[in-house]
Design an enzyme around this catalytic site. Structure first.
Site, PDB file in Angstrom:
ATOM      1  N   LYS A   1       0.851  -1.294  -0.053  1.00 13.05           N
ATOM      2  CA  LYS A   1      -0.042  -0.270   0.004  1.00 13.05           C
ATOM      3  C   LYS A   1       0.830   1.122   0.069  1.00 13.05           C
ATOM      4  CE  LYS A   1      -3.897   1.946   2.688  1.00 13.05           C
ATOM      5  NZ  LYS A   1      -4.764   1.713   3.820  1.00 13.05           N
TER       6      LYS A   1
ATOM      7  N   SER B   1      -9.642   1.702   2.502  1.00 13.20           N
ATOM      8  CA  SER B   1      -8.820   2.776   1.861  1.00 13.20           C
ATOM      9  C   SER B   1      -7.784   1.800   1.260  1.00 13.20           C
ATOM     10  CB  SER B   1      -8.308   3.693   2.576  1.00 13.20           C
ATOM     11  OG  SER B   1      -7.202   3.060   3.736  1.00 13.20           O
TER      12      SER B   1
ATOM     13  N   SER C   1     -10.218  -0.613   7.141  1.00 12.64           N
ATOM     14  CA  SER C   1      -9.456  -0.525   5.643  1.00 12.64           C
ATOM     15  C   SER C   1      -8.740  -1.550   5.066  1.00 12.64           C
ATOM     16  CB  SER C   1      -8.486   0.614   5.525  1.00 12.64           C
ATOM     17  OG  SER C   1      -9.469   1.798   5.392  1.00 12.64           O
TER      18      SER C   1
HETATM   19  N1  GLN Z   1     -13.524   4.257   6.090  1.00 14.80           N
HETATM   20  C1  GLN Z   1     -12.739   4.561   7.321  1.00 14.80           C
HETATM   21  C2  GLN Z   1     -12.459   5.925   7.243  1.00 14.80           C
HETATM   22  O1  GLN Z   1     -12.479   6.454   6.261  1.00 14.80           O
HETATM   23  C3  GLN Z   1     -11.502   3.551   7.545  1.00 14.80           C
HETATM   24  C4  GLN Z   1     -10.431   4.083   6.994  1.00 14.80           C
HETATM   25  C5  GLN Z   1      -9.258   3.208   7.658  1.00 14.80           C
HETATM   26  O2  GLN Z   1      -9.338   1.970   8.184  1.00 14.80           O
HETATM   27  N2  GLN Z   1      -7.968   3.495   7.218  1.00 14.80           N
HETATM   28  O3  GLN Z   1     -11.874   6.538   8.280  1.00 14.80           O
END
Ligand code: GLN
Length: 492
Positions: free
Chosen positions: A79, A154, A178
């Protein structure tokens, strides 16, 4: 060999050890697939072909010399939130689109030490804030199951590369779901470890009290191999925990599903917005686990309604503090021709950050400001403690807790949900991060549009081995994790 991408991590490791193919052949195979197929999936921000081939040759030499470890010569995608020395690390932001880190994140360094070959860095929501990987600066990564849909986020790039067989496994990060939600949307297995199990050093911070990285792959077995590399204490991360690391691979058969007590939170299955197909598929997977000997126990998690508001105060508060460092002075994007220092700060940040990131910085700064700190931030921290206690109480009576990973399958690209609608999609994942618990997503079938559905199993602290083992048993008895999207079947 044209079907190397169909092999599991164990098969790849054995094939390399037995010289059935070389790391160079394997790496070239993936690079060829990326060149052909990623024009459609758009998952890689950076492909490091030259470096990958050099690493592959070094791996082949190590294998020949008898210095190989289990994963020497296997390709991986990272990532783009993990710092990589000499290679761009963007965090999916214009703010960092030319940033080259002087050091490797611990996770990356450990991968290198294990002999992994880095294929490249993959797309994500900007600074890991979001659930779709519709990135305002690098474009939308596509869901390999249906290119009109998002892969989730994400860690959407990480999920898409594995689901399209553009890497055998990938690293992801999970601050509020995410790893689990994109794994769910793309039909993969993804593990979010206990907070402190994997080093955060060199992982660009979003909400530091919840950020945790973990493996994303096709099966629990594949994830276990990567977990063996990622997990462990790191003196460079003060929140990483000094606790012995399991051998996740050899523990894969250690937990028996027979007699396993699985908690089913009543509140979770009555959530408004829970898709009927998702509910049915998840219930069916629980039935299967019951047939395998598990005992399903109805439990109460009374704080369910507080998950979204609590997370969406604490995460932006921490983000507003973490993202202060991007000021246009020391590194990252700097606006053109600033007239004075204030103009430099203002325009660099307004031009460098996308809308969602700016929204979170504003909300977080507000929640932390004098006068509102007690009413919002402190209160959210108190509720966070109650959420954690709710789980600890539940674990007195059950071994693991089952839930969907997400209330729906993958959204359409451009669905343009409002921020609140989008945040509600995180209802099943956020509490795990607020409490610091480990959880795993396993693919359990498809909805009527042939999009994958995921089951989430939440464990008590440090139960990664147990979670991987339970999913491994399930995957021995079912074949959802072996299903491949049509695009993954394409040959390069
Ligand atoms: N969708 C969640 C957010 O926008 C989780 C994001 C994540 O785990 N990095 O914060």
């Amino acid at each position: 060999m044209s079907d190397l991408h169909r092999l599991s991590i164990r098969e790849l490791s054995e094939g390399l050890a037995q010289a059935k193919f070389s790391s160079r052949e394997l790496t070239e195979h993936y690079l060829k697939r990326i060149a052909k197929i990623d024009t459609q999936v758009q998952s890689y921000i950076t492909v490091t072909a030259e470096q990958a081939l050099a690493q592959a040759d070094a791996a082949d030499a190590a294998i020949k010399a008898g210095h190989a470890t289990t994963l020497t010569g296997l390709p991986i995608a990272h990532k783009d939130i993990f710092c990589t020395q000499g290679i761009k690390t963007t965090a999916g932001s214009k703010m960092l689109d030319n940033f080259i880190s002087p050091y490797d994140a611990t996770v990356v360094a450990k991968g290198k030490a294990a002999g992994l070959v880095t294929l490249g860095k993959v797309n994500m929501d900007e600074f890991a804030m979001g659930s779709t990987s519709e990135n305002p600066h690098f474009g939308s990564t596509k869901n390999p199951w249906n290119l009109e849909h998002v892969p989730g986020g994400s860690s959407g790039g990480s999920a898409a590369v594995v689901a399209a067989d553009l890497a055998p496994f990938a690293t992801g990060t999970d601050t509020g779901g995410s790893i689990r939600q994109p794994a769910s949307f793309c039909g993969l297995t993804g593990l979010k470890p206990t907070y402190g199990r994997v080093s955060r050093f060199g992982m660009i911070a979003y909400a530091s009290s919840m950020d945790q990285s973990g493996p994303m792959a096709r099966s629990a077995e594949d994830c276990a191999y990567l977990m063996n590399v990622m997990a462990g204490h790191d003196a460079k991360d003060s929140t990483s925990v000094q606790k012995e690391v399991d051998d996740y691979v050899s523990n894969l058969n250690d937990t028996s599903v027979k007699g396993l007590r699985i908690g089913i939170p009543k509140q979770y299955f009555n959530v408004q917005g829970l898709d009927a197909d998702v509910k049915a598929r998840v219930e069916k997977s629980l039935k299967k686990l019951e047939e395998m000997g598990a005992i399903l126990v109805e439990i109460n998690l009374n704080m369910t309604e507080a998950y979204v508001p609590t997370y969406y105060l604490i995460a932006p508060a921490e983000a507003s503090s973490n993202l202060q460092r991007f000021d246009g002075v020391r590194y990252g994007y700097r606006c053109e021709n600033p007239v004075d220092l204030m103009d430099l700060y203002k325009r660099s940040r307004s031009e460098g950050f996308g809308t969602e990131v700016q929204r979170r910085i504003l909300i977080g700064t507000y929640a932390l400001s004098a006068g509102y700190y007690d009413a919002y931030y402190v209160k959210a921290q108190k509720v966070r403690r109650l959420i954690q206690q709710d789980f600890l109480k539940a674990f007195e009576n059950v071994d693991v807790i089952a839930a969907p990973s997400a209330p729906t399958t993958a959204y359409k690209i451009g669905a343009n949900l409002s921020p609140t609608e989008m945040y509600l999609g995180d209802i099943y994942t956020l509490a795990v991060n607020l409490a610091g618990l480990p959880a795993i997503n396993a693919p359990v079938g498809f909805d009527k549009n042939n999009l994958p559905v995921g089951l989430q199993l939440i464990g008590n602290y440090w139960s990664e081995s147990q979670l991987l083992s339970v999913v491994h048993q399930y995957q021995q008895a079912t074949d959802w994790h072996t299903k491949r999207a049509a695009i993954a079947e394409e040959n390069a």
